[in-house]
Design a protein around this motif. Structure first.
Motif, mmCIF file in Angstrom:
data_model
loop_
_atom_site.group_PDB
_atom_site.id
_atom_site.type_symbol
_atom_site.label_atom_id
_atom_site.label_comp_id
_atom_site.label_asym_id
_atom_site.label_seq_id
_atom_site.Cartn_x
_atom_site.Cartn_y
_atom_site.Cartn_z
ATOM 1 N N VAL A 11 31.979 37.273 41.004
ATOM 2 C CA VAL A 11 31.200 38.427 40.587
ATOM 3 C C VAL A 11 29.733 38.144 40.875
ATOM 4 O O VAL A 11 29.193 37.140 40.413
ATOM 5 C CB VAL A 11 31.412 38.729 39.089
ATOM 6 C CG1 VAL A 11 30.567 39.917 38.660
ATOM 7 C CG2 VAL A 11 32.876 38.979 38.799
ATOM 8 N N ILE A 12 29.106 39.028 41.662
ATOM 9 C CA ILE A 12 27.686 38.885 42.001
ATOM 10 C C ILE A 12 26.920 39.965 41.248
ATOM 11 O O ILE A 12 26.971 41.141 41.602
ATOM 12 C CB ILE A 12 27.451 39.002 43.517
ATOM 13 C CG1 ILE A 12 28.272 37.962 44.266
ATOM 14 C CG2 ILE A 12 25.957 38.854 43.824
ATOM 15 C CD1 ILE A 12 28.220 38.109 45.780
ATOM 16 N N PRO A 39 27.677 43.031 45.227
ATOM 17 C CA PRO A 39 26.543 42.714 44.364
ATOM 18 C C PRO A 39 26.039 43.941 43.597
ATOM 19 O O PRO A 39 26.492 45.047 43.841
ATOM 20 C CB PRO A 39 25.483 42.190 45.333
ATOM 21 C CG PRO A 39 25.850 42.709 46.666
ATOM 22 C CD PRO A 39 27.335 42.954 46.642
ATOM 23 N N ALA A 40 25.128 43.673 42.711
ATOM 24 C CA ALA A 40 24.493 44.692 41.865
ATOM 25 C C ALA A 40 25.504 45.342 40.932
ATOM 26 O O ALA A 40 25.518 46.549 40.764
ATOM 27 C CB ALA A 40 23.768 45.736 42.706
ATOM 28 N N GLY A 104 29.552 47.873 41.791
ATOM 29 C CA GLY A 104 28.160 47.689 42.197
ATOM 30 C C GLY A 104 27.670 48.826 43.051
ATOM 31 O O GLY A 104 28.444 49.524 43.687
ATOM 32 N N GLY A 105 26.377 48.994 43.056
ATOM 33 C CA GLY A 105 25.783 50.135 43.728
ATOM 34 C C GLY A 105 25.167 49.848 45.077
ATOM 35 O O GLY A 105 24.578 50.735 45.681
ATOM 36 N N ASP A 106 25.278 48.624 45.568
ATOM 37 C CA ASP A 106 24.683 48.305 46.864
ATOM 38 C C ASP A 106 25.440 48.980 48.008
ATOM 39 O O ASP A 106 26.581 49.419 47.846
ATOM 40 C CB ASP A 106 24.647 46.798 47.085
ATOM 41 C CG ASP A 106 23.487 46.128 46.364
ATOM 42 O OD1 ASP A 106 22.797 46.815 45.575
ATOM 43 O OD2 ASP A 106 23.265 44.932 46.590
ATOM 44 N N GLY A 110 31.378 44.269 47.800
ATOM 45 C CA GLY A 110 32.355 43.255 48.189
ATOM 46 C C GLY A 110 33.778 43.760 48.125
ATOM 47 O O GLY A 110 34.632 43.357 48.905
ATOM 48 N N THR A 111 34.072 44.636 47.164
ATOM 49 C CA THR A 111 35.358 45.286 47.054
ATOM 50 C C THR A 111 35.111 46.772 46.877
ATOM 51 O O THR A 111 34.051 47.191 46.441
ATOM 52 C CB THR A 111 36.173 44.749 45.862
ATOM 53 O OG1 THR A 111 35.356 44.749 44.695
ATOM 54 C CG2 THR A 111 36.682 43.336 46.113
ATOM 55 N N THR A 112 36.120 47.563 47.207
ATOM 56 C CA THR A 112 35.994 49.023 47.157
ATOM 57 C C THR A 112 36.832 49.598 46.021
ATOM 58 O O THR A 112 37.612 48.892 45.380
ATOM 59 C CB THR A 112 36.474 49.654 48.492
ATOM 60 O OG1 THR A 112 37.877 49.390 48.625
ATOM 61 C CG2 THR A 112 35.714 49.068 49.680
#
Length: 119
Positions: A11-12, A39-40, A104-106, A110-112
């Motif tokens: 988890v980033i 991330p985020a 995350g909102g970036d 990393g995953t969808t």
């Protein structure tokens, strides 16, 4: 962390990771069979078991929202604020949250949504 075979999810939480770095991390994770959340991200929660990041807020909110007990509804969100709102609404208006994750909102997560729905 990806060098250790026993770790299968990372988890980033950090925001502002450069996009080229994120794409490299995702590519490396794919080759090693590691899931990346973020991330985020604000993290995720599995009530009664596990919480990572600052999802669901402080312990007083977890107790007030009854997020210490598992329910039957799972969700995936891009937004940390919406995840926290979903935790509260589902815990008060349904039987609770089974599992919740914010991807995350970036631009390059990393995953969808689909990764988590299939999981």
């Amino acid at each position: 962390a990806m060098q250790h075979p026993q770790i299968n999810t990372i988890v980033i939480i950090a925001e502002g990771i450069p996009e080229n770095m994120t794409r490299k991390i995702i590519k490396l994770a794919d080759t090693r069979g590691v899931n990346i959340i973020g991330p985020a991200t604000v993290g995720g929660i599995k009530p009664g078991c596990f919480k990572i990041g600052n999802t669901a807020g402080m312990i007083d909110n977890i107790v007030d929202s009854k997020l210490y007990r598992p329910g039957s509804v799972a969700y995936v969100s891009r937004s940390g604020g919406m995840s926290n709102e979903l935790n509260n609404v589902l815990s008060k208006e349904a039987d609770g949250v089974c599992e919740g994750v914010a991807i995350g909102g970036d631009r390059y997560p990393g995953t969808t949504f689909v990764d988590h729905l299939l999981r």
